[in-house]
Design a protein around this motif. Structure first.
Motif, short mmCIF file in Angstrom:
data_model
loop_
_atom_site.label_atom_id
_atom_site.label_comp_id
_atom_site.label_asym_id
_atom_site.label_seq_id
_atom_site.Cartn_x
_atom_site.Cartn_y
_atom_site.Cartn_z
N UNK A 145 -7.48 3.00 -5.29
CA UNK A 145 -7.35 3.57 -3.95
C UNK A 145 -8.63 3.42 -3.15
N UNK A 146 -8.47 3.38 -1.85
CA UNK A 146 -9.56 3.61 -0.93
C UNK A 146 -9.03 4.61 0.09
N UNK A 195 0.84 -1.20 0.00
CA UNK A 195 0.00 0.00 0.00
C UNK A 195 0.88 1.25 0.00
N UNK A 196 0.41 2.26 -0.73
CA UNK A 196 1.07 3.57 -0.70
C UNK A 196 0.14 4.53 0.04
N UNK A 197 0.69 5.29 0.98
CA UNK A 197 -0.11 6.16 1.85
C UNK A 197 0.13 7.62 1.50
N UNK A 198 -0.95 8.38 1.56
CA UNK A 198 -0.82 9.83 1.36
C UNK A 198 -1.97 10.53 2.06
N UNK A 199 -1.80 11.82 2.33
CA UNK A 199 -2.85 12.60 2.99
C UNK A 199 -3.26 13.75 2.09
N UNK A 253 -9.43 8.13 18.30
CA UNK A 253 -10.58 7.33 18.75
C UNK A 253 -11.45 6.99 17.54
N UNK A 254 -12.15 5.89 17.65
CA UNK A 254 -13.04 5.47 16.56
C UNK A 254 -14.40 6.17 16.67
N UNK A 255 -14.94 6.52 15.52
CA UNK A 255 -16.30 7.06 15.50
C UNK A 255 -17.28 5.89 15.55
N UNK A 256 -18.57 6.20 15.52
CA UNK A 256 -19.58 5.14 15.53
C UNK A 256 -20.06 4.77 14.12
N UNK A 257 -19.29 5.16 13.11
CA UNK A 257 -19.66 4.84 11.71
C UNK A 257 -19.56 3.34 11.47
N UNK A 258 -20.43 2.81 10.60
CA UNK A 258 -20.43 1.38 10.27
C UNK A 258 -19.34 1.07 9.24
N UNK A 259 -18.67 -0.04 9.46
CA UNK A 259 -17.60 -0.44 8.53
C UNK A 259 -18.15 -1.38 7.47
N UNK A 260 -17.58 -1.31 6.29
CA UNK A 260 -17.95 -2.23 5.21
C UNK A 260 -16.66 -2.73 4.55
N UNK A 261 -16.77 -3.88 3.90
CA UNK A 261 -15.59 -4.45 3.23
C UNK A 261 -15.30 -3.69 1.95
N UNK A 262 -14.07 -3.31 1.77
CA UNK A 262 -13.64 -2.56 0.58
C UNK A 262 -12.60 -3.39 -0.16
N UNK A 263 -12.81 -3.58 -1.46
CA UNK A 263 -11.85 -4.30 -2.29
C UNK A 263 -11.26 -3.36 -3.33
N UNK A 264 -9.96 -3.34 -3.43
CA UNK A 264 -9.29 -2.45 -4.39
C UNK A 264 -8.36 -3.27 -5.28
N UNK A 265 -8.42 -2.98 -6.57
CA UNK A 265 -7.56 -3.64 -7.52
C UNK A 265 -6.20 -2.96 -7.61
N UNK A 266 -5.29 -3.53 -8.35
CA UNK A 266 -3.97 -2.92 -8.52
C UNK A 266 -4.09 -1.49 -9.05
N UNK A 267 -3.43 -0.56 -8.40
CA UNK A 267 -3.47 0.83 -8.83
C UNK A 267 -4.67 1.61 -8.32
N UNK A 288 -14.01 4.36 9.61
CA UNK A 288 -13.54 3.12 8.97
C UNK A 288 -13.09 3.35 7.54
N UNK A 289 -12.31 2.43 7.02
CA UNK A 289 -11.87 2.52 5.63
C UNK A 289 -13.08 2.43 4.70
N UNK A 290 -13.03 3.22 3.62
CA UNK A 290 -14.12 3.16 2.64
C UNK A 290 -14.70 4.50 2.28
N UNK A 291 -14.20 5.57 2.87
CA UNK A 291 -14.70 6.91 2.56
C UNK A 291 -14.31 7.28 1.12
N UNK A 292 -15.27 7.86 0.38
CA UNK A 292 -15.00 8.31 -0.98
C UNK A 292 -15.22 9.80 -1.09
N UNK A 293 -14.23 10.51 -1.51
CA UNK A 293 -14.31 11.96 -1.61
C UNK A 293 -15.47 12.34 -2.53
N UNK A 294 -16.31 13.25 -2.04
CA UNK A 294 -17.43 13.72 -2.84
C UNK A 294 -18.70 12.92 -2.63
N UNK A 295 -18.61 11.76 -2.01
CA UNK A 295 -19.80 10.93 -1.82
C UNK A 295 -20.42 11.15 -0.44
#
Length: 227
Positions: free
Chosen positions: A161-162, A96-100, A145-159, A218-225
């Protein structure tokens, strides 16, 4: 009143006639029974046509049944192969490559996770996020700290991002601590990676042992959504 007697010969003839009639009636009943039986047999034979249809149906069903499991087996094999070829493993920190980046909302940061591996990988849940100061790994702050947001499974292909969101409450006292990096551990992983915040560094109040002023989704946030 006089009773007229019938000659004996006439009586014999009459009796013979009655006997013949009785015989004829018996034959008729027998013939009728035979005819009925024949008709029934014929009808049953025609029903046998239905039975033939039933056999055809059975044959078809049998044929379908025999090819069905075989087809089902082949289908299962194909499905298994497809699942094997398309199945994804847990995302590893090393792949994984990380950026902010800015989320577009005040006091929020988006942390992007890009799949640099050769296959699909999945993540589910909250990442671990620890604040790191300008002096490096020895200068660490509280965990988000963790929020109370629900987590979902995220699958990402080569190249692909999530991402996930980090929210914070900025210090207004003037005595807070500035953090320039985040130590991020992907969900279900033990290896962390340092993410430089660059121009997104923030200052929060010094931890007092209570819940920190930084929260992670949790992982899975999409900018603009919005999620």
């Amino acid at each position: 009143m006089r009773v007229k007697k019938m000659p004996a010969l006439a009586l014999i003839v009459a009796a013979a006639g009655l006997s013949l009639t009785a015989c004829g009636s018996g034959d008729g009943s027998s013939a009728s029974a035979n005819t009925s039986a024949s008709t029934t047999a014929s009808g049953s034979s025609t029903g046998g046509g239905s039975s033939t249809g039933g056999q055809g149906s059975t044959s078809g069903s049998s044929s379908s049944g025999s090819s069905g499991p075989s087809g089902s087996s082949k289908g299962s094999e194909l499905s298994a192969k497809t699942q094997t070829s398309t199945s994804s493993s847990m995302c590893k920190t090393d792949h994984l490559a990380f950026s902010a980046s800015a989320s577009g909302t005040k006091n929020e940061i988006v942390v992007n996770l890009k799949n640099t591996g050769s296959g699909k990988c999945s993540m589910h849940g909250f990442p671990g996020v620890q604040l790191v100061g300008p002096d490096g790994l020895g200068d660490t702050g509280p965990d988000a700290a963790r929020t109370d947001a629900s987590a979902s499974t995220v699958t990402i292909g080569p190249g692909e991002e999530t991402r996930f969101l980090v929210r914070y409450i900025p210090d207004t006292s003037g005595s807070g601590k500035k953090y320039t990096r985040l130590s991020v551990t992907p969900p279900n992983e033990k290896v962390s990676e340092i993410v430089n915040l660059n121009g997104l560094a923030f200052t929060i109040a010094a931890s007092s042992g209570n819940a920190p002023d930084v929260y992670v989704d949790p992982v899975g946030y999409h900018v603009g959504s919005g999620k």
